[in-house]
Structures are given as structure tokens and as C-alpha cells.
Design a protein around this motif. Structure first.
Motif, mmCIF file in Angstrom:
data_model
loop_
_atom_site.group_PDB
_atom_site.id
_atom_site.type_symbol
_atom_site.label_atom_id
_atom_site.label_comp_id
_atom_site.label_asym_id
_atom_site.label_seq_id
_atom_site.Cartn_x
_atom_site.Cartn_y
_atom_site.Cartn_z
ATOM 1 N N LEU A 113 0.826 -1.206 0.000
ATOM 2 C CA LEU A 113 0.000 0.000 0.000
ATOM 3 C C LEU A 113 0.863 1.260 0.000
ATOM 4 C CD1 LEU A 113 -2.853 1.105 0.058
ATOM 5 C CD2 LEU A 113 -2.771 1.008 2.540
ATOM 6 N N GLN A 114 1.973 1.247 0.745
ATOM 7 C CA GLN A 114 2.894 2.383 0.741
ATOM 8 C C GLN A 114 3.539 2.559 -0.624
ATOM 9 O OE1 GLN A 114 5.394 1.141 3.983
ATOM 10 N NE2 GLN A 114 4.555 2.708 5.350
ATOM 11 N N ARG A 115 3.885 1.459 -1.251
ATOM 12 C CA ARG A 115 4.482 1.546 -2.598
ATOM 13 C C ARG A 115 3.496 2.128 -3.593
ATOM 14 N NH1 ARG A 115 6.909 -4.001 -4.183
ATOM 15 N NH2 ARG A 115 7.379 -2.802 -6.043
ATOM 16 N N LEU A 116 2.225 1.738 -3.482
ATOM 17 C CA LEU A 116 1.199 2.286 -4.368
ATOM 18 C C LEU A 116 1.004 3.776 -4.116
ATOM 19 C CD1 LEU A 116 -1.018 1.835 -6.506
ATOM 20 C CD2 LEU A 116 -2.583 1.366 -4.604
ATOM 21 N N ALA A 117 0.977 4.175 -2.843
ATOM 22 C CA ALA A 117 0.789 5.592 -2.516
ATOM 23 C C ALA A 117 1.944 6.439 -3.032
ATOM 24 C CB ALA A 117 0.634 5.752 -1.012
ATOM 25 N N ARG A 118 3.145 5.913 -3.024
ATOM 26 C CA ARG A 118 4.301 6.660 -3.538
ATOM 27 C C ARG A 118 4.193 6.934 -5.034
ATOM 28 N NH1 ARG A 118 9.383 3.604 -0.778
ATOM 29 N NH2 ARG A 118 8.813 4.027 1.394
ATOM 30 N N GLN A 119 3.470 6.110 -5.749
ATOM 31 C CA GLN A 119 3.313 6.327 -7.184
ATOM 32 C C GLN A 119 2.531 7.606 -7.473
ATOM 33 O OE1 GLN A 119 4.860 4.352 -9.452
ATOM 34 N NE2 GLN A 119 5.692 3.325 -7.667
ATOM 35 N N PHE A 120 1.714 8.035 -6.518
ATOM 36 C CA PHE A 120 0.895 9.225 -6.719
ATOM 37 C C PHE A 120 1.557 10.481 -6.163
ATOM 38 C CE2 PHE A 120 -2.135 5.769 -6.992
ATOM 39 C CZ PHE A 120 -2.824 6.130 -8.142
ATOM 40 N N ASN A 121 2.763 10.381 -5.644
ATOM 41 C CA ASN A 121 3.474 11.528 -5.103
ATOM 42 C C ASN A 121 4.237 12.230 -6.225
ATOM 43 O OD1 ASN A 121 4.500 13.376 -3.381
ATOM 44 N ND2 ASN A 121 5.984 12.015 -2.420
#
Length: 97
Positions: A59-67
Motif C-alpha cells: 500500500l505504501q508503494r502504491l501511494a508513492r506512485q501518486f506523489n
């Protein structure tokens, strides 16, 4: 086995000491520590390593994609076009994101 150096109340900070004084405080010589002293200190204090950080969760890896600034602009554009009723444009922009 030598005792660990004790901190002194009136001691100078480490960065202000001369090289000789710093070595003397650590019970070391100009060529480093003897192998027996290294083994003793390693047994007493453990290896000189930083703890490894845990890997990021999926989930953290996915959220980083939107940063990313461009993605923020595209998501705002999708919201604006949706508010204006341009549903096809909103869906296309959302699909790009």
C-alpha cells in the motif's frame, strides 16, 4: 580487558579534542584497536551496524506512485471537468492518472 572510558563532567566535546586525546579516551593507538580488543568490544556492544529499515508495504508503494506534481494537476483537472459536467473528459483524465 580494559574498562570503557567514563564520561567526565568537565570533558571537552569530541570534535574539539586532538587526535591523540581522542585515541587515548578510546584506549586505542594510532593503528587502531588490537584484534582482542575488537572482539571484546564487539561482544560487549554488538556489531557497528545500523538497524535495517523494514521494506515498504504494498500500500505504501502504491501511494508513492501518486506523489508527483503532474498527477496532482491531472487529478485536479479531472475534478474540475467533472464539476463542469464534462464526464467524458473526466473519465479520460482519470484513466491517464
Amino acid at each position: 580487558m580494559t574498562a570503557a572510558p567514563q564520561p567526565q563532567a568537565n570533558a571537552m566535546p569530541w570534535h574539539a579534542l586532538s587526535a591523540e586525546d581522542a585515541l587515548r579516551r578510546q584506549d586505542a593507538g594510532p593503528h587502531g584497536l588490537a584484534e582482542t580488543e575488537v572482539a571484546t568490544r564487539r561482544a560487549r556492544h554488538g556489531p557497528n551496524r545500523l538497524a535495517e529499515a523494514p521494506p515498504p508495504s504494498p500500500l505504501q508503494r502504491l501511494a508513492r506512485q501518486f506523489n508527483n506534481l503532474l498527477l496532482y494537476v491531472l487529478m485536479a483537472a479531472a475534478a474540475v471537468t467533472a464539476a463542469l459536467g464534462h464526464w467524458v473528459d473526466s473519465v479520460v483524465i482519470a484513466a491517464v492518472v
